[in-house]
Design a protein around this motif. Structure first.
Motif, short mmCIF file in Angstrom:
data_model
loop_
_atom_site.label_atom_id
_atom_site.label_comp_id
_atom_site.label_asym_id
_atom_site.label_seq_id
_atom_site.Cartn_x
_atom_site.Cartn_y
_atom_site.Cartn_z
N LEU A 6 0.86 -1.19 0.00
CA LEU A 6 0.00 0.00 0.00
C LEU A 6 0.89 1.23 0.00
CD1 LEU A 6 -2.60 -1.08 2.73
CD2 LEU A 6 -2.75 -1.38 0.25
N HIS A 7 0.64 2.14 -0.93
CA HIS A 7 1.45 3.36 -1.06
C HIS A 7 0.53 4.58 -1.01
CE1 HIS A 7 5.01 1.06 -2.15
NE2 HIS A 7 4.23 0.32 -2.91
N TYR A 8 0.78 5.44 -0.04
CA TYR A 8 -0.02 6.65 0.16
C TYR A 8 0.72 7.85 -0.42
CZ TYR A 8 -2.70 3.81 3.42
OH TYR A 8 -3.48 2.82 3.98
N PRO A 16 -4.29 16.01 -7.65
CA PRO A 16 -5.12 15.76 -6.46
C PRO A 16 -4.68 14.54 -5.67
CG PRO A 16 -6.37 15.31 -8.48
CD PRO A 16 -5.05 15.89 -8.90
N ASN A 17 -4.14 13.50 -6.36
CA ASN A 17 -3.84 12.23 -5.73
C ASN A 17 -5.06 11.72 -4.98
OD1 ASN A 17 -1.29 11.57 -6.79
ND2 ASN A 17 -0.38 13.18 -5.54
N SER A 18 -4.91 10.97 -3.92
CA SER A 18 -6.05 10.36 -3.24
C SER A 18 -5.68 10.01 -1.81
CB SER A 18 -6.48 9.09 -3.98
OG SER A 18 -7.56 8.46 -3.35
N LYS A 19 -6.68 10.01 -0.94
CA LYS A 19 -6.42 9.50 0.41
C LYS A 19 -6.42 7.98 0.41
CE LYS A 19 -11.19 10.42 1.74
NZ LYS A 19 -12.02 11.22 2.63
N LEU A 20 -6.89 7.38 -0.68
CA LEU A 20 -6.83 5.93 -0.84
C LEU A 20 -5.43 5.55 -1.32
CD1 LEU A 20 -10.21 5.40 -2.71
CD2 LEU A 20 -9.75 5.11 -0.26
N PRO A 21 -4.88 4.45 -0.84
CA PRO A 21 -3.53 4.06 -1.26
C PRO A 21 -3.53 3.37 -2.63
CG PRO A 21 -4.37 2.44 0.27
CD PRO A 21 -5.41 3.55 0.21
N LEU A 105 -4.57 2.00 -9.21
CA LEU A 105 -4.41 3.43 -8.95
C LEU A 105 -5.76 4.04 -8.64
CD1 LEU A 105 -2.17 4.16 -12.06
CD2 LEU A 105 -1.38 3.89 -9.71
N PRO A 106 -5.90 4.67 -7.47
CA PRO A 106 -7.16 5.37 -7.20
C PRO A 106 -7.34 6.56 -8.14
CG PRO A 106 -5.84 5.11 -5.19
CD PRO A 106 -4.97 4.72 -6.34
N ALA A 107 -8.57 6.94 -8.37
CA ALA A 107 -8.86 8.12 -9.19
C ALA A 107 -8.08 9.32 -8.65
CB ALA A 107 -10.35 8.42 -9.17
N GLY A 108 -7.51 10.10 -9.56
CA GLY A 108 -6.79 11.32 -9.18
C GLY A 108 -5.29 11.16 -9.03
N VAL A 109 -4.78 9.93 -9.08
CA VAL A 109 -3.34 9.70 -8.92
C VAL A 109 -2.67 9.80 -10.29
CG1 VAL A 109 -1.56 8.03 -8.28
CG2 VAL A 109 -3.61 8.27 -6.87
N VAL A 171 -10.97 -3.58 -1.90
CA VAL A 171 -12.32 -3.11 -1.56
C VAL A 171 -12.46 -2.99 -0.05
CG1 VAL A 171 -14.79 -3.58 -1.75
CG2 VAL A 171 -13.27 -4.20 -3.64
N GLU A 172 -12.00 -4.01 0.65
CA GLU A 172 -12.05 -4.00 2.11
C GLU A 172 -11.13 -2.91 2.69
OE1 GLU A 172 -11.66 -7.16 5.81
OE2 GLU A 172 -10.95 -7.76 3.83
N THR A 173 -9.90 -2.84 2.17
CA THR A 173 -8.93 -1.84 2.65
C THR A 173 -9.44 -0.43 2.43
OG1 THR A 173 -7.09 -3.34 2.23
CG2 THR A 173 -6.56 -1.00 2.37
N TRP A 174 -9.88 -0.14 1.20
CA TRP A 174 -10.36 1.22 0.88
C TRP A 174 -11.64 1.55 1.67
CZ3 TRP A 174 -9.85 1.92 -5.17
CH2 TRP A 174 -8.48 1.98 -5.50
#
Length: 182
Positions: A6-8, A16-21, A105-109, A171-174
Motif C-alpha cells: 500500500l502506497h499513500y 489531487p492524488n487520493s487519500k486511498l492508497p 491506482l485510485p482516481a486522481g493519482v 475493496v475491504e482496505t479502501w
C-alpha cells in the motif's frame, strides 16, 4: 494469499492524488503467459473490464473520474506516481514494476513510465460500470485541481478486487479507510 503493498501519496499543487492508497500485488499474474491470459485473469474475479493494452506511456496524466488497474504482461518499467512534470522530484514516488505485477491506482493519482524495457507492455482495466475515463494532462491551466480533487473523491469504490474478487482485498482496505474518516 499475496500481501499487497500500500502506497499513500499526498496532494501536490498540480495533482489531487487520493487519500486511498495505491495497491500493488507483486507477481500475482506471473503464471500468465500473454496479454489475453492477463486480461482473462483480471476479469475472472468480476468487477473489472479491459480498457486497452499499451507499451510504456511517458506522459504524466491522471483520471479524475475512474480508478485504474494495470496488469503487467511483460517487461519492466519504473512508474512515476503522484507527481506532475511541474512538481519537484521529491513529490510523489517511483515504483518499479515487472511481469505479473498488478497495480491499482485510485482516481486522481498521476502516473506514467519514467523508464521501461523495450518489451514492456501492460493491460489496463477499469471497474465495471465506470464512465469512459477522462485523462488530465499537465499542458493546460490547473486552476481546477480542487475541482478534480472533489471529482476524484466522488468516484465509487469498485465492488471487486481484481485479484481476490467481490468485497475482498482493496475493496475491504479502501472501505475501512473511508469509514475511519482518515
Amino acid at each position: 494469499m499475496i500481501q499487497p503493498e500500500l502506497h499513500y501519496l499526498e496532494e501536490t499543487p498540480w495533482v489531487p492524488n487520493s487519500k486511498l492508497p495505491i495497491v500493488v500485488y507483486r507477481g500475482a499474474l506471473a503464471h500468465c503467459e500473454n496479454e489475453d491470459a492477463v486480461k482473462e485473469a483480471l476479469e475472472a474475479n468480476g468487477g473489472w473490464k479491459k480498457g486497452g493494452a499499451w507499451n510504456a506511456w511517458f506522459k504524466a496524466h491522471f483520471h479524475p473520474n475512474a480508478h485504474e488497474c494495470y496488469g503487467v504482461v511483460q517487461g519492466t518499467s519504473e512508474l512515476s506516481l503522484g507527481r506532475s512534470p511541474l512538481d519537484p522530484p521529491e513529490k510523489g514516488m517511483s515504483l518499479k514494476v515487472d511481469r505479473g505485477d498488478v497495480i491499482v491506482l485510485p482516481a486522481g493519482v498521476s502516473h506514467c513510465s519514467s523508464t521501461a524495457s523495450s518489451d514492456y507492455r501492460f493491460v489496463v482495466l477499469f471497474p465495471t460500470g465506470a464512465p469512459r475515463w477522462v485523462s488530465v494532462w499537465f499542458d493546460q491551466p490547473m486552476e481546477t485541481v480542487s475541482d478534480y480533487k472533489i471529482q476524484s473523491q466522488k468516484v465509487s469504490l469498485p465492488s471487486h478486487d481484481p485479484i481476490y474478487g467481490e468485497g475482498a482485498g482493496l475493496v475491504e482496505t479502501w472501505s475501512k479507510l473511508l469509514a475511519s474518516g482518515k
